[in-house]
Write a protein that holds these residues in place. Structure first.
Motif, PDB file in Angstrom:
ATOM      1  N   SER A 159      -5.608  -4.113   8.973  1.00  0.00           N
ATOM      2  CA  SER A 159      -5.777  -2.760   9.504  1.00  0.00           C
ATOM      3  C   SER A 159      -4.574  -2.402  10.376  1.00  0.00           C
ATOM      4  O   SER A 159      -4.489  -2.819  11.535  1.00  0.00           O
TER       5      SER A 159
ATOM      6  N   GLU B 192       0.087   6.607   8.705  1.00  0.00           N
ATOM      7  CA  GLU B 192      -0.908   7.442   9.404  1.00  0.00           C
ATOM      8  C   GLU B 192      -1.902   6.582  10.183  1.00  0.00           C
ATOM      9  O   GLU B 192      -2.274   6.907  11.309  1.00  0.00           O
ATOM     10  N   GLU B 193      -2.285   5.446   9.594  1.00  0.00           N
ATOM     11  CA  GLU B 193      -3.190   4.551  10.342  1.00  0.00           C
ATOM     12  C   GLU B 193      -2.520   4.046  11.609  1.00  0.00           C
ATOM     13  O   GLU B 193      -3.142   3.957  12.675  1.00  0.00           O
TER      14      GLU B 193
ATOM     15  N   LYS C 139      -2.537   6.680  14.165  1.00  0.00           N
ATOM     16  CA  LYS C 139      -3.878   6.795  14.770  1.00  0.00           C
ATOM     17  C   LYS C 139      -4.125   5.658  15.762  1.00  0.00           C
ATOM     18  O   LYS C 139      -4.863   5.809  16.731  1.00  0.00           O
TER      19      LYS C 139
ATOM     20  N   LYS D 271      -4.095   0.246  11.852  1.00  0.00           N
ATOM     21  CA  LYS D 271      -4.589   0.984  13.017  1.00  0.00           C
ATOM     22  C   LYS D 271      -4.995   0.031  14.143  1.00  0.00           C
ATOM     23  O   LYS D 271      -4.591   0.198  15.295  1.00  0.00           O
TER      24      LYS D 271
ATOM     25  N   LEU E  74       2.674   6.021   3.343  1.00  0.00           N
ATOM     26  CA  LEU E  74       2.222   7.144   4.168  1.00  0.00           C
ATOM     27  C   LEU E  74       0.842   6.885   4.775  1.00  0.00           C
ATOM     28  O   LEU E  74       0.577   7.252   5.920  1.00  0.00           O
ATOM     29  N   SER E  75      -0.023   6.205   4.004  1.00  0.00           N
ATOM     30  CA  SER E  75      -1.342   5.866   4.575  1.00  0.00           C
ATOM     31  C   SER E  75      -1.192   4.839   5.681  1.00  0.00           C
ATOM     32  O   SER E  75      -1.853   4.914   6.717  1.00  0.00           O
ATOM     33  N   VAL E  76      -0.305   3.854   5.446  1.00  0.00           N
ATOM     34  CA  VAL E  76      -0.087   2.832   6.472  1.00  0.00           C
ATOM     35  C   VAL E  76       0.457   3.496   7.740  1.00  0.00           C
ATOM     36  O   VAL E  76      -0.005   3.223   8.850  1.00  0.00           O
TER      37      VAL E  76
ATOM     38  N   ARG F  31       0.829  -1.209   0.000  1.00  0.00           N
ATOM     39  CA  ARG F  31       0.000   0.000   0.000  1.00  0.00           C
ATOM     40  C   ARG F  31       0.860   1.255   0.000  1.00  0.00           C
ATOM     41  O   ARG F  31       2.074   1.188   0.013  1.00  0.00           O
ATOM     42  N   ASP F  32       0.215   2.418   0.021  1.00  0.00           N
ATOM     43  CA  ASP F  32       0.938   3.682   0.146  1.00  0.00           C
ATOM     44  C   ASP F  32       1.527   3.749   1.563  1.00  0.00           C
ATOM     45  O   ASP F  32       0.771   3.733   2.544  1.00  0.00           O
TER      46      ASP F  32
ATOM     47  N   LEU G  18       4.486  13.713   9.210  1.00  0.00           N
ATOM     48  CA  LEU G  18       3.312  12.972   9.689  1.00  0.00           C
ATOM     49  C   LEU G  18       3.516  12.544  11.148  1.00  0.00           C
ATOM     50  O   LEU G  18       2.621  12.713  11.988  1.00  0.00           O
TER      51      LEU G  18
END
Ligand code: 3NM
Length: 214
Positions: free
Chosen positions: A199, A28-29, A32, A201, A24-26, A21-22, A63
């Motif tokens: 997930s 950020e999750e 969180k 997160k 940066l998204s991983v 995956r991206d 981030l």
């Protein structure tokens, strides 16, 4: 000065090739979900280099700081200094601690990978701020990994380094956390348990919930 032991509790390591995956998204999750420290480790097949590596590192740093989580760079001291990272993590073959200390700001975090008491004691003498201890279990994530040292290895190293902050690494899943903390580590460091999770997160949150938040 931040409480380093607390920062080591849920320590995510990731580079762009540790997820499909991206990244940066991983990240950020995971932020969180409650990770407490992040190390950017860009190594192995198709690893980014040069400007691309620097750009991703800067985005990841921003981030992490948005979530008040320290950002550490693996091995690359120059990159860490250039982008204003909070620290660097080095292996046994990387730049030695004394030379890093000579180049870096006073509050720069320096972590060193160790696999036995001798390396751990040396890291203490050199002035490491924390040590990574492992591999605890077998892992496919890193090439040329050493033999697993298990919980006994963690306990032995803890008994020789006094109060030095320790983070365990290598093949760690949620089911291992309680034993690892009991053996004397201050936290767990993972790549796949978060970066490959459905997930990130939830995976981060589960790891965090297993380590007493007192
Ligand atoms: N260092 P995973 S083991 C980066 O033993 C790294 O020093 C290790 O990945 C060491 O959590 C390892 O997916 C890989 O097993 C950790």
């Amino acid at each position: 000065m931040m409480n380093l032991k607390r920062c080591l509790r849920v320590y995510l390591i990731m580079g762009s090739n540790n997820t499909v995956r991206d990244p940066l998204s991983v990240l950020e999750e995971a932020l969180k979900g409650g990770i407490t420290l992040f190390q950017y480790r860009e190594k192995g097949a198709n690893a980014k280099v040069g400007q691309e590596k620097k750009e991703l590192a800067m985005k990841m740093k921003r981030l992490c700081h948005k979530y008040s989580v320290p950002f550490i760079v693996n091995d690359d001291v120059l990159l860490a200094l250039e982008i204003g990272a909070d620290g660097v993590h080095v292996g046994q073959d990387d730049e030695i601690v004394a030379s890093i200390k000579a180049q870096c700001p006073k509050d720069f975090i320096i972590g060193v990978s160790t696999t036995n008491s001798q390396e751990a004691n040396q890291a203490v003498k050199d002035g490491a701020d924390y040590i990574g201890v492992g591999p605890i279990y077998a892992t496919d994530t890193k090439e040329d990994v050493k033999l697993p040292i298990g919980l006994e290895g963690v306990a032995e190293i803890r008994s020789t380094v006094g109060d030095l902050p320790i983070v365990a690494i290598g093949g760690i899943k949620t089911s291992h956390v309680a034993g690892i903390i009991q053996a004397g580590a201050d936290g767990v460091s993972v790549i796949s348990a978060i970066s490959q999770a459905k997930s990130p997160k939830i995976a981060a949150r589960q790891l965090a919930s297993l380590i007493n938040p007192s």
